[in-house]
Design an enzyme around this catalytic site. Structure first.
Site, PDB file in Angstrom:
ATOM      1  N   ALA A   1       7.777 -10.953  -1.864  1.00 35.62           N
ATOM      2  CA  ALA A   1       8.671 -11.107  -2.984  1.00 35.62           C
ATOM      3  C   ALA A   1       8.462 -10.357  -4.261  1.00 35.62           C
ATOM      4  O   ALA A   1       8.852 -10.453  -5.462  1.00 35.62           O
ATOM      5  CB  ALA A   1       8.958 -12.641  -3.197  1.00 35.62           C
TER       6      ALA A   1
ATOM      7  N   GLN B   1       6.389  -7.022  -6.584  1.00 39.02           N
ATOM      8  CA  GLN B   1       7.390  -5.726  -6.623  1.00 39.02           C
ATOM      9  C   GLN B   1       7.171  -4.684  -5.633  1.00 39.02           C
ATOM     10  O   GLN B   1       8.231  -4.031  -5.342  1.00 39.02           O
ATOM     11  CB  GLN B   1       6.001  -4.949  -7.679  1.00 39.02           C
ATOM     12  CG  GLN B   1       5.889  -5.495  -9.262  1.00 39.02           C
ATOM     13  CD  GLN B   1       5.301  -4.532  -9.818  1.00 39.02           C
ATOM     14  OE1 GLN B   1       6.153  -3.473 -10.490  1.00 39.02           O
ATOM     15  NE2 GLN B   1       4.193  -4.536 -10.082  1.00 39.02           N
ATOM     16  N   ILE B   2       6.072  -4.616  -4.931  1.00 37.66           N
ATOM     17  CA  ILE B   2       6.010  -3.587  -3.896  1.00 37.66           C
ATOM     18  C   ILE B   2       6.908  -3.809  -2.758  1.00 37.66           C
ATOM     19  O   ILE B   2       7.526  -3.041  -2.441  1.00 37.66           O
ATOM     20  CB  ILE B   2       4.532  -3.521  -3.441  1.00 37.66           C
ATOM     21  CG1 ILE B   2       3.575  -2.937  -4.577  1.00 37.66           C
ATOM     22  CG2 ILE B   2       4.384  -2.551  -2.333  1.00 37.66           C
ATOM     23  CD1 ILE B   2       2.239  -2.701  -4.141  1.00 37.66           C
ATOM     24  N   GLY B   3       6.930  -5.226  -2.492  1.00 41.50           N
ATOM     25  CA  GLY B   3       7.876  -5.864  -1.473  1.00 41.50           C
ATOM     26  C   GLY B   3       9.326  -5.381  -1.628  1.00 41.50           C
ATOM     27  O   GLY B   3       9.988  -4.948  -0.662  1.00 41.50           O
TER      28      GLY B   3
ATOM     29  N   ARG C   1      -4.204  -5.945 -10.611  1.00 41.33           N
ATOM     30  CA  ARG C   1      -4.921  -5.805 -11.774  1.00 41.33           C
ATOM     31  C   ARG C   1      -4.183  -5.731 -13.177  1.00 41.33           C
ATOM     32  O   ARG C   1      -2.957  -5.150 -12.992  1.00 41.33           O
ATOM     33  CB  ARG C   1      -6.154  -5.007 -11.942  1.00 41.33           C
ATOM     34  CG  ARG C   1      -5.532  -3.541 -11.827  1.00 41.33           C
ATOM     35  CD  ARG C   1      -6.942  -2.685 -11.696  1.00 41.33           C
ATOM     36  NE  ARG C   1      -6.310  -1.194 -11.346  1.00 41.33           N
ATOM     37  CZ  ARG C   1      -7.148  -0.302 -12.016  1.00 41.33           C
ATOM     38  NH1 ARG C   1      -7.985  -0.461 -12.793  1.00 41.33           N
ATOM     39  NH2 ARG C   1      -6.605   0.911 -11.834  1.00 41.33           N
TER      40      ARG C   1
ATOM     41  N   GLY D   1      -2.991  -4.508  -0.746  1.00 42.65           N
ATOM     42  CA  GLY D   1      -3.454  -5.587  -1.921  1.00 42.65           C
ATOM     43  C   GLY D   1      -4.879  -5.248  -2.152  1.00 42.65           C
ATOM     44  O   GLY D   1      -5.901  -4.977  -1.348  1.00 42.65           O
TER      45      GLY D   1
ATOM     46  N   ASP E   1      -3.544   7.976  -3.352  1.00 43.76           N
ATOM     47  CA  ASP E   1      -4.276   8.592  -3.871  1.00 43.76           C
ATOM     48  C   ASP E   1      -4.026  10.142  -3.580  1.00 43.76           C
ATOM     49  O   ASP E   1      -4.010  11.245  -4.123  1.00 43.76           O
ATOM     50  CB  ASP E   1      -5.683   8.081  -3.792  1.00 43.76           C
ATOM     51  CG  ASP E   1      -5.775   6.708  -4.055  1.00 43.76           C
ATOM     52  OD1 ASP E   1      -5.765   6.385  -5.172  1.00 43.76           O
ATOM     53  OD2 ASP E   1      -6.006   6.013  -2.937  1.00 43.76           O
TER      54      ASP E   1
ATOM     55  N   HIS F   1     -10.562   3.151  -2.539  1.00 41.67           N
ATOM     56  CA  HIS F   1      -9.071   3.318  -3.367  1.00 41.67           C
ATOM     57  C   HIS F   1      -9.697   2.596  -4.716  1.00 41.67           C
ATOM     58  O   HIS F   1      -9.542   1.350  -4.956  1.00 41.67           O
ATOM     59  CB  HIS F   1      -8.116   2.632  -2.924  1.00 41.67           C
ATOM     60  CG  HIS F   1      -6.904   2.358  -3.518  1.00 41.67           C
ATOM     61  ND1 HIS F   1      -6.283   3.369  -4.109  1.00 41.67           N
ATOM     62  CD2 HIS F   1      -6.305   1.301  -4.316  1.00 41.67           C
ATOM     63  CE1 HIS F   1      -5.366   3.133  -4.835  1.00 41.67           C
ATOM     64  NE2 HIS F   1      -5.294   1.749  -5.085  1.00 41.67           N
TER      65      HIS F   1
HETATM   66  N1  LIG Z   1      -3.599   0.507  -2.268  1.00 37.04           N
HETATM   67  C1  LIG Z   1      -2.820   0.898  -3.262  1.00 37.04           C
HETATM   68  O1  LIG Z   1      -2.494   2.191  -3.206  1.00 37.04           O
HETATM   69  C2  LIG Z   1      -1.915   0.170  -4.126  1.00 37.04           C
HETATM   70  C3  LIG Z   1      -1.145   0.414  -4.962  1.00 37.04           C
HETATM   71  C4  LIG Z   1      -0.362  -0.272  -5.779  1.00 37.04           C
HETATM   72  C5  LIG Z   1      -0.798  -1.751  -5.952  1.00 37.04           C
HETATM   73  N2  LIG Z   1      -1.577  -2.143  -4.877  1.00 37.04           N
HETATM   74  C6  LIG Z   1      -1.860  -3.585  -4.838  1.00 37.04           C
HETATM   75  O2  LIG Z   1      -0.957  -4.427  -4.253  1.00 37.04           O
HETATM   76  C7  LIG Z   1      -0.984  -5.860  -4.439  1.00 37.04           C
HETATM   77  C8  LIG Z   1       0.490  -6.196  -4.987  1.00 37.04           C
HETATM   78  O3  LIG Z   1       1.098  -5.553  -5.826  1.00 37.04           O
HETATM   79  P1  LIG Z   1       2.347  -5.859  -6.498  1.00 37.04           P
HETATM   80  O4  LIG Z   1       2.782  -5.027  -7.673  1.00 37.04           O
HETATM   81  O5  LIG Z   1       3.321  -6.120  -5.352  1.00 37.04           O
HETATM   82  O6  LIG Z   1       2.259  -7.548  -7.111  1.00 37.04           O
HETATM   83  P2  LIG Z   1       3.217  -8.472  -7.460  1.00 37.04           P
HETATM   84  O7  LIG Z   1       2.402  -9.485  -8.345  1.00 37.04           O
HETATM   85  O8  LIG Z   1       4.581  -8.062  -7.934  1.00 37.04           O
HETATM   86  O9  LIG Z   1       3.789  -9.148  -6.059  1.00 37.04           O
HETATM   87  C9  LIG Z   1       2.693  -9.856  -5.298  1.00 37.04           C
HETATM   88  C10 LIG Z   1       3.179 -11.107  -4.351  1.00 37.04           C
HETATM   89  O10 LIG Z   1       2.189 -11.398  -3.448  1.00 37.04           O
HETATM   90  C11 LIG Z   1       2.430 -12.880  -3.320  1.00 37.04           C
HETATM   91  N3  LIG Z   1       1.171 -13.616  -2.834  1.00 37.04           N
HETATM   92  C12 LIG Z   1       0.217 -13.909  -3.620  1.00 37.04           C
HETATM   93  N4  LIG Z   1      -0.551 -14.569  -2.882  1.00 37.04           N
HETATM   94  C13 LIG Z   1       0.039 -14.525  -1.799  1.00 37.04           C
HETATM   95  C14 LIG Z   1      -0.477 -15.181  -0.136  1.00 37.04           C
HETATM   96  N5  LIG Z   1      -1.663 -15.537  -0.053  1.00 37.04           N
HETATM   97  N6  LIG Z   1       0.139 -14.766   0.619  1.00 37.04           N
HETATM   98  C15 LIG Z   1       1.366 -14.011   0.639  1.00 37.04           C
HETATM   99  N7  LIG Z   1       1.801 -13.693  -0.403  1.00 37.04           N
HETATM  100  C16 LIG Z   1       1.197 -13.825  -1.518  1.00 37.04           C
HETATM  101  C17 LIG Z   1       3.000 -13.191  -4.723  1.00 37.04           C
HETATM  102  O11 LIG Z   1       3.605 -14.607  -4.612  1.00 37.04           O
HETATM  103  C18 LIG Z   1       3.635 -12.124  -5.133  1.00 37.04           C
HETATM  104  O12 LIG Z   1       5.287 -12.345  -4.766  1.00 37.04           O
HETATM  105  C19 LIG Z   1      -1.899  -5.817  -5.682  1.00 37.04           C
HETATM  106  O13 LIG Z   1      -3.001  -6.336  -5.407  1.00 37.04           O
HETATM  107  C20 LIG Z   1      -1.730  -4.312  -6.323  1.00 37.04           C
HETATM  108  O14 LIG Z   1      -3.038  -4.135  -7.040  1.00 37.04           O
HETATM  109  C21 LIG Z   1      -2.465  -1.563  -4.129  1.00 37.04           C
HETATM  110  O1  LIG Z   2      -4.341   0.774  -9.964  1.00 42.32           O
HETATM  111  C1  LIG Z   2      -4.091  -0.291  -9.493  1.00 42.32           C
HETATM  112  O2  LIG Z   2      -4.438  -1.426  -9.813  1.00 42.32           O
HETATM  113  C2  LIG Z   2      -2.502  -0.437  -8.793  1.00 42.32           C
HETATM  114  C3  LIG Z   2      -2.895   0.509  -7.425  1.00 42.32           C
HETATM  115  O3  LIG Z   2      -4.094   0.499  -6.797  1.00 42.32           O
HETATM  116  C4  LIG Z   2      -2.646   1.766  -8.095  1.00 42.32           C
HETATM  117  O4  LIG Z   2      -3.816   2.682  -7.662  1.00 42.32           O
HETATM  118  O5  LIG Z   2      -1.558   2.276  -8.566  1.00 42.32           O
END
Ligand SMILES: NC(=O)c1ccc[n+]([C@@H]2O[C@H](COP(=O)([O-])OP(=O)(O)OC[C@H]3O[C@@H](n4cnc5c(N)ncnc54)[C@H](O)[C@@H]3O)[C@@H](O)[C@H]2O)c1
Ligand SMILES: O=C(O)C[C@H](O)C(=O)O
Length: 329
Positions: free
Chosen positions: A14, A16-18, A93, A131, A160, A188
């Site tokens: 639910a 943002q990424i989802g 973050r 995550g 990246d 990352h």
């Molecule tokens: N690797 C990458 O390149 C990359 C890029 C962007 C974001 N991210 C990471 O992805 C993650 C999610 O980002 P987002 O923008 O979707 O965040 P967000 O806060 O919009 O969504 C995160 C969702 O995870 C859910 N959640 C929290 N704990 C949970 C659990 N134990 N089990 C299942 N769901 C759970 C929350 O309820 C929320 O809906 C963050 O850690 C972000 O830093 C990684």
């Molecule tokens: O930088 C962040 O914390 C989110 C994600 O890992 C990104 O690279 O955009």
């Protein structure tokens, strides 16, 4: 629908990424236009209401490839028979934080998910951790699921790679499809090394095409390393659509043959290649025939690159020491 569906679990469904990712999966972006999918959407209890709205929207798309949708807060139900797990759910973050600041907050999530994957998933399960901090969260999940072979675990550095390609293409005045062989080494994080020395533009070394080597060694690297922070600053939220796109690219690249002579970037469990400590989740240049992947060997690493690779390896060792101390692995 003639093929048997592939079952994909997405945690944080639910979020943002989802909200970008699910619609891409359901439309066939991962496994192709004739491959049906079952979606297991895993959330925490308080987010199930919002998730039900996302499910309504998925229904309203009437996707031909979407065979079933299961929203749940139960990890056993969510990971039952899963072929692919995309672990997104965790706290992103905020401005001023480094991704490793999230270790304490998010690390615990991945112990239980690792255990639930080991207990419930299909025997061919593969897992992509998105995550943050994704390399070390993946390390945690993998170490809590010892029954799942280590070659099934991946952490995402494709965003990246895509960012780096786009920067190089803009500098060279070409389309991003001209850029190949872009390896992201390591974490990352702000220590990652986008390796321009081995990257190519229209088959020629980047260093021949782009004469501004100071830019390559300086602003290019720091722009890629800091891109996530720049997006958080500009948007007030971390990258989401581009992250979802990179998750689709990663799974697609791991399930389809890599183009001749090219590679892609993804963090995998180090086997000691390039002197990287075994067992760390480290991003390497990787290629695959569509089912079995390998770290590309023999990519030249000069003194400049070696120092950068060492710095990112050191950071991953520190993160591993921190989660060991927290009792997460
Ligand atoms: N690797 C990458 O390149 C990359 C890029 C962007 C974001 N991210 C990471 O992805 C993650 C999610 O980002 P987002 O923008 O979707 O965040 P967000 O806060 O919009 O969504 C995160 C969702 O995870 C859910 N959640 C929290 N704990 C949970 C659990 N134990 N089990 C299942 N769901 C759970 C929350 O309820 C929320 O809906 C963050 O850690 C972000 O830093 C990684
Ligand atoms: O930088 C962040 O914390 C989110 C994600 O890992 C990104 O690279 O955009």
């Amino acid at each position: 629908m003639s093929k048997a569906p592939i079952t994909v679990a997405v945690t944080g469904a639910a979020g943002q990424i989802g909200y970008s990712l699910l619609f891409r999966i359901a439309s066939g972006a991962l496994f192709g236009p004739d491959q049906p999918v079952n979606l297991r959407l895993i959330e925490i209890e308080p987010a199930l209401g919002a998730l039900s709205g996302v499910c309504m929207e998925l229904d309203d798309c009437a996707f031909p490839l979407l065979n079933s949708i299961t929203p749940t807060a139960d990890l056993d139900e969510g990971f039952k028979g899963v072929n692919w797990g995309i672990l997104v759910g965790s706290v992103p973050r905020k401005a001023g934080m480094e991704r490793k600041d999230l270790l304490k907050i998010n690390g615990g999530i991945f112990t239980n998910q690792g255990k639930a994957i080991e207990k419930n998933a299909a025997s061919d399960v593969r897992v992509l951790v998105v995550g943050n901090p994704c390399n070390t969260n993946c390390l945690i999940a993998m170490n809590n699921a010892k029954g799942v072979p280590s070659d099934r675990w991946f952490a995402m550095t494709r965003l990246d790679e895509n960012r780096a390609k786009s920067q190089l293409a803009a500098k060279a005045g070409v389309h991003n499809t001209s850029v190949s062989n872009l390896a992201i080494w390591g974490n990352h994080s702000a220590t990652q090394y986008p390796d321009f020395y081995n990257a190519k533009i229209d088959g020629k070394p980047v260093t021949d095409v782009i004469s501004d080597h100071d830019w390559l060694k300086g602003d290019f690297i720091s722009t890629v390393q800091q891109r996530g922070a720049a997006i958080i600053k500009a948007r007030g939220l971390s990258s989401a659509a581009s992250a979802a796109n990179a998750a689709c690219d990663t799974v697609y690249s791991l399930t389809h043959p890599t183009a001749e002579g090219d590679w892609t970037s993804v963090a995998v469990c180090s086997d000691g290649s390039y002197g990287i400590e075994k067992g760390l989740m480290f991003s390497f240049p990787v290629r695959t025939d569509g089912s079995k992947w390998e770290i590309v060997q023999g990519v030249p690493v000069n003194e400049f690159s070696q120092a950068k690779i060492k710095a990112t390896e050191d950071e991953l060792r520190e993160e591993r020491a921190a989660v060991t101390e927290l009792g997460l692995i």
